[in-house]
Write a protein that holds these residues in place. Structure first.
Motif, short mmCIF file in Angstrom:
data_model
loop_
_atom_site.label_atom_id
_atom_site.label_comp_id
_atom_site.label_asym_id
_atom_site.label_seq_id
_atom_site.Cartn_x
_atom_site.Cartn_y
_atom_site.Cartn_z
N ASP A 39 42.89 44.29 31.96
CA ASP A 39 42.68 45.68 31.58
C ASP A 39 43.92 46.27 30.92
O ASP A 39 45.01 45.71 31.02
CB ASP A 39 42.34 46.51 32.83
CG ASP A 39 43.56 46.70 33.72
OD1 ASP A 39 43.84 45.77 34.49
OD2 ASP A 39 44.25 47.72 33.59
N HIS A 93 46.67 52.79 36.67
CA HIS A 93 46.11 51.75 37.54
C HIS A 93 45.40 52.40 38.73
O HIS A 93 45.48 53.62 38.92
CB HIS A 93 47.13 50.68 37.92
CG HIS A 93 48.35 51.14 38.67
ND1 HIS A 93 48.27 51.77 39.88
CD2 HIS A 93 49.68 51.03 38.38
CE1 HIS A 93 49.48 52.03 40.31
NE2 HIS A 93 50.36 51.59 39.41
N THR A 94 44.72 51.58 39.53
CA THR A 94 43.78 52.15 40.50
C THR A 94 44.44 52.61 41.80
O THR A 94 43.75 53.03 42.72
CB THR A 94 42.66 51.14 40.83
OG1 THR A 94 43.26 49.96 41.39
CG2 THR A 94 41.88 50.75 39.60
N HIS A 138 54.67 48.33 42.88
CA HIS A 138 53.43 47.89 42.26
C HIS A 138 53.74 47.21 40.92
O HIS A 138 54.72 47.54 40.27
CB HIS A 138 52.55 49.12 42.03
CG HIS A 138 51.16 48.73 41.74
ND1 HIS A 138 50.36 48.13 42.68
CD2 HIS A 138 50.44 48.79 40.61
CE1 HIS A 138 49.20 47.87 42.14
NE2 HIS A 138 49.22 48.25 40.89
N ASP A 157 52.14 41.19 38.34
CA ASP A 157 51.80 41.00 36.93
C ASP A 157 53.01 40.53 36.13
O ASP A 157 52.89 39.74 35.18
CB ASP A 157 51.25 42.30 36.32
CG ASP A 157 49.94 42.71 36.98
OD1 ASP A 157 49.36 41.89 37.72
OD2 ASP A 157 49.49 43.85 36.76
N SER A 179 45.88 49.55 31.67
CA SER A 179 46.11 50.78 32.43
C SER A 179 47.14 51.53 31.60
O SER A 179 48.29 51.11 31.50
CB SER A 179 46.67 50.47 33.81
OG SER A 179 45.70 49.81 34.58
N TYR A 217 42.26 45.64 46.42
CA TYR A 217 42.48 46.90 45.70
C TYR A 217 41.20 47.73 45.80
O TYR A 217 40.10 47.18 46.01
CB TYR A 217 42.82 46.64 44.23
CG TYR A 217 44.16 45.96 44.02
CD1 TYR A 217 45.29 46.36 44.72
CD2 TYR A 217 44.30 44.92 43.10
CE1 TYR A 217 46.52 45.74 44.51
CE2 TYR A 217 45.52 44.30 42.88
CZ TYR A 217 46.63 44.71 43.60
OH TYR A 217 47.83 44.09 43.39
N TYR A 277 43.90 40.99 36.05
CA TYR A 277 42.97 41.92 36.71
C TYR A 277 41.72 42.06 35.84
O TYR A 277 41.78 42.41 34.68
CB TYR A 277 43.66 43.26 36.84
CG TYR A 277 42.91 44.35 37.58
CD1 TYR A 277 43.28 44.71 38.87
CD2 TYR A 277 41.88 45.05 36.98
CE1 TYR A 277 42.62 45.73 39.55
CE2 TYR A 277 41.21 46.07 37.64
CZ TYR A 277 41.58 46.40 38.93
OH TYR A 277 40.94 47.41 39.59
O1 PXL Z 1 48.70 45.12 38.95
C1 PXL Z 1 47.37 44.75 39.12
C2 PXL Z 1 46.43 45.80 38.57
C3 PXL Z 1 46.02 45.71 37.26
N1 PXL Z 1 45.17 46.60 36.74
C4 PXL Z 1 44.68 47.62 37.46
C5 PXL Z 1 45.05 47.77 38.78
C6 PXL Z 1 45.95 46.84 39.36
C7 PXL Z 1 46.33 46.99 40.76
O2 PXL Z 1 46.00 47.91 41.45
O3 PXL Z 1 44.59 48.81 39.49
C8 PXL Z 1 43.71 48.58 36.85
#
Ligand code: PXL
Length: 278
Positions: free
Chosen positions: A9, A43-44, A213, A217, A11, A116, A79
């Motif tokens: 994705d 991100h989430t 966080h 990645d 973010s 998550y 992800y």
């Molecule tokens: O870092 C992993 C990650 C990648 N993308 C999204 C995430 C997360 C971890 O929460 O929410 C959208």
């Protein structure tokens, strides 16, 4: 120049997934092709994030690449959003894989014993089918527990790590690598298993007592890049683990303390220097 396709994705804010993979792999001198699976505001782990799913774009985009005869030295997935999307990604891997393509799967879906917010156990099982087609996969202990069904442990002996790696290999991955593994007091790093040779390999550095966080990645992007550049396994683990540790050290100096991601940008020159020693 090597060319990698990375599927994950975007973010927009939050320093993870594509906003980390693209700059790092480019800095490593690898042509980086992106396939965004969704666009999120953040991100989430932020509250109230927006998400536009792009699943319906994956086939049209990759069909166009096929028509253009575009090929990849490696495919690196991170992800992903939904179970259907995992099926589509497996299909894309089948389409673009040739005997020399490295397939690197980071089954990003959880940490600290929990999935998550966007995921459930069904998704975790589906992710195991993606790991089954991977040459290399690099789950953390949380993800590995969900993938294999083995219990999640915070304290363990090396035997637990070996058992986990063998269970990951049994899913079908040629070389699983378990991340966030501590093999001694005050140490952390990763341990891998070559299923064909029945041999283990590992790298450990000093544990920095801070968690941010997005470090998973960063580790995955640099590890995938190092493998694409032909690094030997332990050397690849070292470059990824040392760089990740440096991003955390650098972030600890930041008075704004950005919990949502690390200041990896500040240490990119160290990554390019380390690559010269490969
Ligand atoms: O870092 C992993 C990650 C990648 N993308 C999204 C995430 C997360 C971890 O929460 O929410 C959208």
């Amino acid at each position: 120049m090597k060319r990698i396709l990375t599927i994950q994705d975007i973010s927009c804010f939050g320093k993870c997934s594509l906003t980390v993979a693209l700059p790092l792999l480019s800095a490593m001198g690898i042509e980086t092709v992106i396939l965004p699976t969704a666009v999120l505001s953040t991100h989430t782990l932020f509250k109230g994030f927006t998400c536009k799913d792009l699943s319906d774009q994956l086939k049209p985009i990759t069909n166009h690449w096929s028509q253009e005869g575009i090929t990849f030295d490696a495919i690196y997935t991170g992800y992903l959003g939904t179970e259907e999307e995992i099926d589509t990604v497996i299909e894309i891997i089948r389409t673009f894989r040739n005997p020399n393509t490295l397939v690197f799967v980071d089954p990003a879906m959880g940490d600290n014993g929990k999935l998550y917010p966007a995921f459930n156990e069904h998704y975790a099982k589906k992710n195991a089918s993606l790991c089954a087609v991977a040459d290399i996969t690099d789950p953390n202990i949380t993800e590995a527990a969900y993938l294999t069904g083995l219990p999640y442990r915070e304290t363990y002996q090396e035997e637990y790590v070996r058992e986990m790696l063998k269970a990951l290999a049994a899913l079908g991955t040629r070389v699983p690598i378990l991340t966030g593994v501590s093999l001694g007091e005050g140490r952390t790093g990763a341990m891998g298993y070559d299923a064909a040779r029945d041999t283990f390999f590992h790298y450990q550095n000093d544990r920095i007592p801070a968690a941010y966080h997005g470090t998973g990645d960063i580790f995955s992007s640099v590890l995938a890049g190092a493998f694409v550049l032909g690094a030997e396994r332990t050397a690849a683990l070292k470059i990824a683990a040392d760089f990740t540790a440096r991003t955390i050290e650098e972030t600890l100096k930041n008075p704004e303390n950005p919990w949502y991601g690390v200041d990896f940008e500040a240490v990119i020159p160290e990554l390019t220097e380390a690559l010269k020693r490969l």
